[in-house]
Design a protein around this motif. Structure first.
Motif, PDB file in Angstrom:
ATOM      1  N   HIS A  65       0.571  -6.661   2.000  1.00 42.40           N
ATOM      2  CA  HIS A  65      -0.623  -6.066   1.385  1.00 42.40           C
ATOM      3  C   HIS A  65      -0.907  -4.629   1.834  1.00 42.40           C
ATOM      4  CE1 HIS A  65      -1.328 -10.204   0.279  1.00 42.40           C
ATOM      5  NE2 HIS A  65      -2.444  -9.910  -0.346  1.00 42.40           N
ATOM      6  N   ASP A 136      -3.580 -16.911   0.405  1.00 40.01           N
ATOM      7  CA  ASP A 136      -3.564 -15.979  -0.720  1.00 40.01           C
ATOM      8  C   ASP A 136      -3.615 -16.783  -2.004  1.00 40.01           C
ATOM      9  OD1 ASP A 136      -2.543 -12.903  -1.329  1.00 40.01           O
ATOM     10  OD2 ASP A 136      -2.140 -14.360  -2.905  1.00 40.01           O
ATOM     11  N   HIS A 138      -2.712 -16.296  -5.026  1.00 39.55           N
ATOM     12  CA  HIS A 138      -1.573 -16.319  -5.957  1.00 39.55           C
ATOM     13  C   HIS A 138      -0.403 -17.165  -5.465  1.00 39.55           C
ATOM     14  CE1 HIS A 138      -3.973 -13.017  -7.598  1.00 39.55           C
ATOM     15  NE2 HIS A 138      -3.656 -13.638  -8.714  1.00 39.55           N
ATOM     16  N   SER A 354       3.546  -5.974  -8.410  1.00 38.12           N
ATOM     17  CA  SER A 354       2.735  -7.124  -8.001  1.00 38.12           C
ATOM     18  C   SER A 354       3.522  -8.422  -8.067  1.00 38.12           C
ATOM     19  CB  SER A 354       1.454  -7.281  -8.845  1.00 38.12           C
ATOM     20  OG  SER A 354       1.705  -8.095  -9.968  1.00 38.12           O
ATOM     21  N   CYS A 355       2.957  -9.452  -7.418  1.00 40.57           N
ATOM     22  CA  CYS A 355       3.653 -10.739  -7.373  1.00 40.57           C
ATOM     23  C   CYS A 355       3.730 -11.388  -8.752  1.00 40.57           C
ATOM     24  CB  CYS A 355       2.977 -11.670  -6.376  1.00 40.57           C
ATOM     25  SG  CYS A 355       1.236 -11.968  -6.720  1.00 40.57           S
ATOM     26  N   CYS A 416       2.489  -4.915  -2.071  1.00 41.72           N
ATOM     27  CA  CYS A 416       1.459  -5.226  -3.052  1.00 41.72           C
ATOM     28  C   CYS A 416       0.995  -3.981  -3.800  1.00 41.72           C
ATOM     29  CB  CYS A 416       0.269  -5.871  -2.360  1.00 41.72           C
ATOM     30  SG  CYS A 416       0.668  -7.488  -1.706  1.00 41.72           S
ATOM     31  N   CYS A 419      -1.740  -3.201  -6.781  1.00 40.01           N
ATOM     32  CA  CYS A 419      -2.374  -4.435  -7.244  1.00 40.01           C
ATOM     33  C   CYS A 419      -3.746  -4.578  -6.618  1.00 40.01           C
ATOM     34  CB  CYS A 419      -1.514  -5.631  -6.876  1.00 40.01           C
ATOM     35  SG  CYS A 419      -2.304  -7.184  -7.261  1.00 40.01           S
ATOM     36  N   LEU A 420      -3.884  -4.141  -5.366  1.00 36.22           N
ATOM     37  CA  LEU A 420      -5.201  -4.161  -4.732  1.00 36.22           C
ATOM     38  C   LEU A 420      -5.317  -2.946  -3.851  1.00 36.22           C
ATOM     39  CD1 LEU A 420      -5.661  -6.811  -1.889  1.00 36.22           C
ATOM     40  CD2 LEU A 420      -3.700  -5.357  -2.168  1.00 36.22           C
ATOM     41  N   ASN A 438      -2.425  -8.872 -11.783  1.00 37.22           N
ATOM     42  CA  ASN A 438      -3.074 -10.091 -12.267  1.00 37.22           C
ATOM     43  C   ASN A 438      -4.587 -10.039 -12.305  1.00 37.22           C
ATOM     44  OD1 ASN A 438      -3.561 -10.245  -9.429  1.00 37.22           O
ATOM     45  ND2 ASN A 438      -1.507 -11.097  -9.248  1.00 37.22           N
ATOM     46  N   ARG A 444     -10.860  -3.456  -8.234  1.00 35.08           N
ATOM     47  CA  ARG A 444      -9.661  -4.088  -7.705  1.00 35.08           C
ATOM     48  C   ARG A 444      -8.559  -3.073  -7.366  1.00 35.08           C
ATOM     49  NH1 ARG A 444      -7.479  -8.933  -5.570  1.00 35.08           N
ATOM     50  NH2 ARG A 444      -5.258  -8.845  -5.929  1.00 35.08           N
TER      51      ARG A 444
HETATM   52  S1  SF4 Z   1       0.722  -8.462  -5.280  1.00 35.87           S
HETATM   53 FE1  SF4 Z   1      -1.478  -8.500  -5.564  1.00 35.87          FE
HETATM   54  S2  SF4 Z   1      -1.970 -10.570  -6.131  1.00 35.87           S
HETATM   55 FE2  SF4 Z   1       0.073 -10.584  -5.313  1.00 35.87          FE
HETATM   56  S3  SF4 Z   1      -0.150 -11.112  -3.151  1.00 35.87           S
HETATM   57 FE3  SF4 Z   1      -0.181  -8.878  -3.306  1.00 35.87          FE
HETATM   58  S4  SF4 Z   1      -2.310  -8.324  -3.521  1.00 35.87           S
HETATM   59 FE4  SF4 Z   1      -2.176 -10.507  -3.933  1.00 35.87          FE
END
Ligand code: SF4
Lengths: 476, 187
Positions: A65, A136, A138, A354-355, A416, A419-420, A438, A444
């Motif tokens: 992250h 987490d 996700h 992102s994941c 990550c 994504c955040l 996502n 976000r």
């Molecule tokens: S990519 Fe985004 S949704 Fe996936 S684990 Fe990382 S922060 Fe969380």
């Protein structure tokens, strides 16, 4: 003869350590993934109580992250420092904790490093029929492999570290049945966005989803990971796919998957996991793949979806007054006007990663659109962030990195990322991003950032046109 | 965990739907390696709105929060529960909660009360003027205007909250069963 059971019930039954009279059960956890953000307080809790990690061998840690996605080592291979002291502190806390508690750890500079939900299946750590948890939400993604996988909070992380179990109440089950072939230019991301639009952001609360029907059977493992990943955006803690030949082919030979005779034995066991004929679900939703168009979000909840050919909805068009109020707030935050065509919405940022969408197939689909084109002059930043070092390496071997960089994208290190807003990759206030991640929540991708969730090919289409565009018009 | 029996005080009538954990505590505050101190960052995006409820002196130190459907959706971050606890919230009332959030809340001694939308609407109106009482022994939410709404709670959670019990210690008492499971399954 036992009554027919669903995939969920079979995994649940096989993991009951102790059934309690109040309907809860102590459930054994086979696999525990740990990352730097949700674990420090859990390790601290163990330390304060003088407890150890019960089964380090069933635990795997990786940082994702906080890590900046710029170069991690200098020309001489020395690790570069992380500029933000709080991020650096969280990474060193993880490193100290895995050393103290003897937890297997993938180094931040290792080729195997990546987003925890990309790494688990890729390493063969996630296996069919297992219970998988991670601090987490996700974690739902791992359900694509036929694992019962769900996100947990830090107190539960501590509970699993200490006991390798969780005290749980069984969930209800919901069948998501989709039949037929997805249309030209339509991807698993569009399908899951459409499903969330139908179910609503809370529609799956209390349920485990099982994705069934020919559309999901024909889907690649990468596509299934995208779909299962976003189960949580419909409120469901987990989403499951029955393991099949595609699952086995994906896992065979992976570093942590069973090998040799144990492999053959495991495959036999996994084949028996599929939901039995006649098993009952508590709820069901069915859709036709042919009805799905490339889909984008217009608001600040993943349920706010519309086909790319559509318009920004009028808040007054919703029946529920609370939803009307939410939609008005969303449009204000997003800087959008009801009635405008989605394809007229211009964007300044592109995030492919992102994941949800950072695996090799995602990058191939985006590269296919980008190849031979340039990003639009309105785009201020376009990032491609592979989900893991192994995905990055594979993409480079296929020349995808050059396709992206020649078009004007930045090619980054795995994590990550955008994504955040925890690492340096952020969307500035009031600027707009077409993102393959996502969540389009308020703030976000950075304070004031405006997010439109899209598929990798749609993100690529937005990059080369500077607006939300229908990828079907760009496919050659 | 602090035992929970009865909480009385002002309730912040937020009322919004789909309040996600990014709204409760933004990602930029997840870099802490402690549980405490997050309260001042809670609801940062809402606090940026002029005239917001959280900065209204009438609700200073309010132990109860009332929200709309799907409270705590999104990220699993327990920081959301820590932030609420740090700002003194002991009860959240809503028509529904995300599963992960209500688990996190419970583990931090915060009671999540599910009531039908009609009851929540009534409490939102009452809370603008008057304090509420949430009693875990009798499982009711009451107001000085004779409102009385009964709620349900999982008996295990109720017992843990009432007794302030440590769940890990409880589970560790099942060590023999866990060992037996591992031997039986070859895990
Ligand atoms: S990519 Fe985004 S949704 Fe996936 S684990 Fe990382 S922060 Fe969380």
């Amino acid at each position: 003869m036992t009554a027919p059971r669903t995939l969920y019930q079979k995994i649940w039954d096989a993991h009951v350590v102790e059934q309690r009279p109040d309907g809860t059960a102590l459930i054994y956890i086979d696999r525990h993934l740990v990352h730097e953000v949700t674990s420090p307080q859990a390790f601290e809790g163990l330390r304060v109580a003088g407890r150890r990690v019960r089964r380090p061998d069933l635990t795997l840690a990786v940082a994702d992250h906080n890590l900046p996605t710029t170069a991690r080592v200098d020309a001489a291979g020395r690790r570069l420092p992380i500029a933000d002291p709080a991020s650096a502190g969280q990474l060193s806390a993880l490193e100290a904790n895995v050393a103290e508690f003897a937890v297997p750890y993938i180094e931040a500079t290792a080729a195997e490093q990546g987003i925890v939900h990309v790494v688990g299946p890729e390493q063969g750590f996630t296996l069919p029929g297992t219970t998988v948890v991670c601090g987490d939400s996700h974690t739902a993604a791992h359900g694509a492999m036929g694992a019962l996988a769900f996100g947990i909070g830090t107190s539960e992380v501590e509970h699993v570290l200490a006991t390798q179990t969780l005290l749980l109440k069984p969930s209800k089950t919901m069948e998501i049945r989709v039949e037929g072939t997805l249309g030209f230019g339509v991807s698993p991301k569009d399908l899951i966005l459409a499903i969330i639009g139908r179910l609503g952001a809370a529609g799956g609360t209390g349920y485990v989803l099982e994705y069934r029907g020919s559309t999901f059977r024909d889907m690649s493992i990468e596509g299934r990971l995208t779909v299962a990943n976003m189960s949580i955006e419909a409120g469901a803690r987990s989403g499951l796919f029955a393991p099949d030949e595609k699952t086995f082919a994906y896992l065979e030979g992976r570093r942590l998957a069973p090998q040799g005779a144990a492999w053959a034995e495991a495959v036999e066991r996994w084949k028996a996991l599929a939901t039995d004929e006649g098993a009952r679900f508590d709820a069901s939703l069915s859709m036709n793949a042919a009805d799905i168009a490339p889909t984008v979000t217009w608001g600040t909840s993943p349920e706010d979806v519309a086909p790319i050919t559509g318009r920004i909805p009028d808040p007054e068009s919703f029946a529920d007054p609370a939803k009307q109020a939410a939609a008005r707030k969303s449009l204000e935050y997003m800087g959008l006007t009801a009635g405008d065509a989605l394809q007229d919405v211009t964007v300044e940022h592109i995030f492919i990663g992102s994941c949800t969408n950072s695996r090799i197939e995602d990058l191939r689909q985006a590269a296919e659109i980008v190849r031979g084109r340039k990003i639009d002059r309105r785009i201020k930043q376009a990032l491609v962030v592979p989900g893991s070092g192994l995905v990055k390496r594979q993409a480079e071997a296929e020349g995808l990195d050059r396709i992206f960089t020649e078009a004007g994208f930045e090619w980054r290190e795995p994590g990550c990322s955008m994504c955040l807003a925890m690492n340096p990759d952020k969307v500035p206030p009031r600027e707009r991003c077409a993102s393959t991640s996502n969540r389009n929540f308020v703030g976000r991708q950075g304070p004031g950032a405006r997010t439109h969730l899209v598929s990798p090919a749609m993100a690529a289409a937005a990059a080369v046109t500077g607006r939300l565009a229908d990828v079907r018009e760009l496919v050659r | 965990m602090t035992p929970f029996t009865c909480v009385q005080g002002r309730a912040i009538p937020l009322g919004r739907q789909n309040v996600d954990t990014d709204v409760i505590i933004g990602a930029e505050h997840l870099k802490t390696i402690q549980r405490s101190g997050l309260g001042r960052y809670a609801f940062g995006t809402i606090r940026a709105e002029p005239g917001n409820l959280f900065d209204d002196p009438a609700y200073a130190g309010a132990p109860i929060l009332i929200a709309g459907d799907n409270f705590g959706c999104g990220s699993s971050r327990e920081h959301a529960a820590w932030a609420l606890a740090d700002m003194g919230i002991r009860v959240v009332i809503a028509p529904s909660f995300s599963d992960i959030f209500s688990g996190n809340a419970f583990k931090n001694g915060i009671l999540t009360v599910v009531l039908p939308q009609g009851a929540v609407d009534r409490l939102l109106a009452v809370a603008a003027e008057l304090p509420l009482t949430v009693d875990l022994e009798t499982m009711t939410v009451t107001s000085p205007l004779q409102d009385r709404f009964a709620f349900e709670l999982d008996p295990f959670r109720r017992e843990c909250l009432l007794g302030g019990l440590d769940e890990i210690a409880l589970t560790m008492a099942s060590e023999a069963a866990i060992r037996a499971y591992e031997l039986r399954t070859g895990t």
